[in-house]
Design a protein around this motif. Structure first.
Motif, PDB file in Angstrom:
ATOM      1  N   TYR A  30      44.057  38.257  46.334  1.00 59.08           N
ATOM      2  CA  TYR A  30      44.867  39.458  46.251  1.00 59.08           C
ATOM      3  C   TYR A  30      44.031  40.669  45.875  1.00 59.08           C
ATOM      4  CZ  TYR A  30      48.822  36.221  45.985  1.00 59.08           C
ATOM      5  OH  TYR A  30      49.745  35.237  46.234  1.00 59.08           O
ATOM      6  N   CYS A  31      44.280  41.753  46.550  1.00 59.97           N
ATOM      7  CA  CYS A  31      43.714  43.034  46.172  1.00 59.97           C
ATOM      8  C   CYS A  31      44.597  43.661  45.102  1.00 59.97           C
ATOM      9  CB  CYS A  31      43.628  43.943  47.401  1.00 59.97           C
ATOM     10  SG  CYS A  31      42.879  45.557  47.111  1.00 59.97           S
ATOM     11  N   HIS A  32      43.975  44.320  44.137  1.00 55.69           N
ATOM     12  CA  HIS A  32      44.691  44.894  43.009  1.00 55.69           C
ATOM     13  C   HIS A  32      44.196  46.304  42.735  1.00 55.69           C
ATOM     14  CE1 HIS A  32      45.237  45.551  38.575  1.00 55.69           C
ATOM     15  NE2 HIS A  32      46.462  45.151  38.899  1.00 55.69           N
ATOM     16  N   LEU A  33      45.138  47.174  42.411  1.00 59.49           N
ATOM     17  CA  LEU A  33      44.809  48.545  42.022  1.00 59.49           C
ATOM     18  C   LEU A  33      45.456  48.847  40.682  1.00 59.49           C
ATOM     19  CD1 LEU A  33      44.739  51.726  44.215  1.00 59.49           C
ATOM     20  CD2 LEU A  33      45.940  51.747  42.038  1.00 59.49           C
ATOM     21  N   ASP A  34      44.657  49.319  39.759  1.00 55.20           N
ATOM     22  CA  ASP A  34      45.109  49.625  38.406  1.00 55.20           C
ATOM     23  C   ASP A  34      45.125  51.136  38.204  1.00 55.20           C
ATOM     24  OD1 ASP A  34      45.825  49.462  35.727  1.00 55.20           O
ATOM     25  OD2 ASP A  34      43.784  49.081  35.051  1.00 55.20           O
ATOM     26  N   ARG A  35      46.275  51.650  37.833  1.00 55.80           N
ATOM     27  CA  ARG A  35      46.450  53.060  37.522  1.00 55.80           C
ATOM     28  C   ARG A  35      47.165  53.150  36.188  1.00 55.80           C
ATOM     29  NH1 ARG A  35      49.336  56.438  42.112  1.00 55.80           N
ATOM     30  NH2 ARG A  35      47.295  56.021  43.076  1.00 55.80           N
ATOM     31  N   ARG A  36      46.910  54.192  35.462  1.00 55.12           N
ATOM     32  CA  ARG A  36      47.587  54.355  34.180  1.00 55.12           C
ATOM     33  C   ARG A  36      49.087  54.253  34.362  1.00 55.12           C
ATOM     34  NH1 ARG A  36      44.145  56.044  30.224  1.00 55.12           N
ATOM     35  NH2 ARG A  36      42.192  57.022  30.927  1.00 55.12           N
ATOM     36  N   TRP A  37      49.709  53.344  33.628  1.00 55.03           N
ATOM     37  CA  TRP A  37      51.147  53.078  33.615  1.00 55.03           C
ATOM     38  C   TRP A  37      51.660  52.369  34.867  1.00 55.03           C
ATOM     39  CZ3 TRP A  37      52.650  53.574  28.873  1.00 55.03           C
ATOM     40  CH2 TRP A  37      52.118  54.584  28.065  1.00 55.03           C
ATOM     41  N   ARG A  38      50.771  52.077  35.809  1.00 52.82           N
ATOM     42  CA  ARG A  38      51.195  51.415  37.046  1.00 52.82           C
ATOM     43  C   ARG A  38      50.108  50.462  37.542  1.00 52.82           C
ATOM     44  NH1 ARG A  38      55.063  53.828  40.265  1.00 52.82           N
ATOM     45  NH2 ARG A  38      54.918  51.824  41.386  1.00 52.82           N
ATOM     46  N   GLU A  39      50.529  49.490  38.336  1.00 46.83           N
ATOM     47  CA  GLU A  39      49.592  48.641  39.046  1.00 46.83           C
ATOM     48  C   GLU A  39      50.200  48.247  40.382  1.00 46.83           C
ATOM     49  OE1 GLU A  39      50.709  44.447  36.745  1.00 46.83           O
ATOM     50  OE2 GLU A  39      48.633  45.010  37.120  1.00 46.83           O
ATOM     51  N   PHE A  40      49.336  47.949  41.351  1.00 43.91           N
ATOM     52  CA  PHE A  40      49.777  47.619  42.690  1.00 43.91           C
ATOM     53  C   PHE A  40      49.039  46.387  43.183  1.00 43.91           C
ATOM     54  CE2 PHE A  40      50.121  52.149  42.015  1.00 43.91           C
ATOM     55  CZ  PHE A  40      51.401  52.447  42.452  1.00 43.91           C
ATOM     56  N   TRP A  41      49.736  45.574  43.978  1.00 43.10           N
ATOM     57  CA  TRP A  41      49.186  44.344  44.524  1.00 43.10           C
ATOM     58  C   TRP A  41      49.349  44.307  46.038  1.00 43.10           C
ATOM     59  CZ3 TRP A  41      46.586  40.921  41.520  1.00 43.10           C
ATOM     60  CH2 TRP A  41      46.795  40.972  40.140  1.00 43.10           C
ATOM     61  N   GLY A  42      48.359  43.730  46.703  1.00 40.08           N
ATOM     62  CA  GLY A  42      48.496  43.445  48.110  1.00 40.08           C
ATOM     63  C   GLY A  42      49.296  42.173  48.324  1.00 40.08           C
ATOM     64  N   GLN A  43      49.552  41.859  49.582  1.00 35.98           N
ATOM     65  CA  GLN A  43      50.321  40.665  49.920  1.00 35.98           C
ATOM     66  C   GLN A  43      49.504  39.384  49.791  1.00 35.98           C
ATOM     67  OE1 GLN A  43      53.536  41.024  49.985  1.00 35.98           O
ATOM     68  NE2 GLN A  43      54.234  41.539  52.051  1.00 35.98           N
ATOM     69  N   GLY A  44      48.208  39.494  49.824  1.00 38.54           N
ATOM     70  CA  GLY A  44      47.330  38.346  49.707  1.00 38.54           C
ATOM     71  C   GLY A  44      46.845  37.846  51.051  1.00 38.54           C
ATOM     72  N   THR A  45      45.680  37.242  51.038  1.00 32.71           N
ATOM     73  CA  THR A  45      45.122  36.628  52.230  1.00 32.71           C
ATOM     74  C   THR A  45      44.575  35.251  51.859  1.00 32.71           C
ATOM     75  OG1 THR A  45      43.575  36.942  54.087  1.00 32.71           O
ATOM     76  CG2 THR A  45      42.843  37.707  51.926  1.00 32.71           C
ATOM     77  N   GLN A  46      44.888  34.264  52.671  1.00 33.88           N
ATOM     78  CA  GLN A  46      44.519  32.884  52.377  1.00 33.88           C
ATOM     79  C   GLN A  46      43.064  32.622  52.733  1.00 33.88           C
ATOM     80  OE1 GLN A  46      46.510  30.140  51.101  1.00 33.88           O
ATOM     81  NE2 GLN A  46      44.439  29.242  50.953  1.00 33.88           N
ATOM     82  N   VAL A  47      42.348  32.030  51.790  1.00 33.04           N
ATOM     83  CA  VAL A  47      40.993  31.551  52.021  1.00 33.04           C
ATOM     84  C   VAL A  47      40.991  30.051  51.789  1.00 33.04           C
ATOM     85  CG1 VAL A  47      38.598  31.566  51.222  1.00 33.04           C
ATOM     86  CG2 VAL A  47      39.883  33.715  51.399  1.00 33.04           C
ATOM     87  N   THR A  48      40.607  29.298  52.803  1.00 34.45           N
ATOM     88  CA  THR A  48      40.560  27.847  52.701  1.00 34.45           C
ATOM     89  C   THR A  48      39.149  27.376  53.010  1.00 34.45           C
ATOM     90  OG1 THR A  48      42.874  27.645  53.403  1.00 34.45           O
ATOM     91  CG2 THR A  48      41.510  25.665  53.521  1.00 34.45           C
TER      92      THR A  48
END
Length: 115
Positions: free
Chosen positions: A94-112
């Motif tokens: 998952y990709c993640h973005l951190d901002r003051r008072w907020r955070e955001f996540w991507g949908q994710g990508t499978q690695v096998t």
């Protein structure tokens, strides 16, 4: 709002490499901090590789020397180069973005990673 879209996941043999990309769109702030997390079946989501507010990087001990996080600020894109992949790296990333008072996540990508 911010949208994060991961790409580059897939099936790879042990010892191989993959390069993940995360494209951020929307209202991106200069001080936003981004990174990569992963979650394997039955395990907690864990930090893999992240930037700090000072621009340095943090890596999980399990990936040090094998993974490299990088970014292209002009394109609002973060990358994760994964080399010497192991079975234990199998997870949704998952990709993640951190901002003051907020955070955001991507949908994710499978690695096998297969033996």
């Amino acid at each position: 709002q911010v949208r994060l879209v991961e790409s580059g996941g897939g099936l790879v043999q042990a010892g191989g490499s993959l390069r993940l990309s995360c494209a951020a769109s929307g209202n991106i702030v200069n001080g936003d901090v981004m990174g990569w997390y992963r979650q394997a079946p039955g395990k907690e989501r864990e930090s893999v590789a992240t930037f700090t507010r000072t621009g340095s990087t943090n890596y999980a001990d399990s990936v040090k020397g094998r993974f490299t996080i990088s970014r292209d600020s002009a394109k609002n894109t973060v990358y994760l180069q994964m080399n010497s992949l192991k079975d234990e790296d199998t997870a949704v990333y998952y990709c993640h973005l951190d901002r003051r008072w907020r955070e955001f996540w991507g949908q994710g990508t499978q690695v096998t990673v297969s033996s």
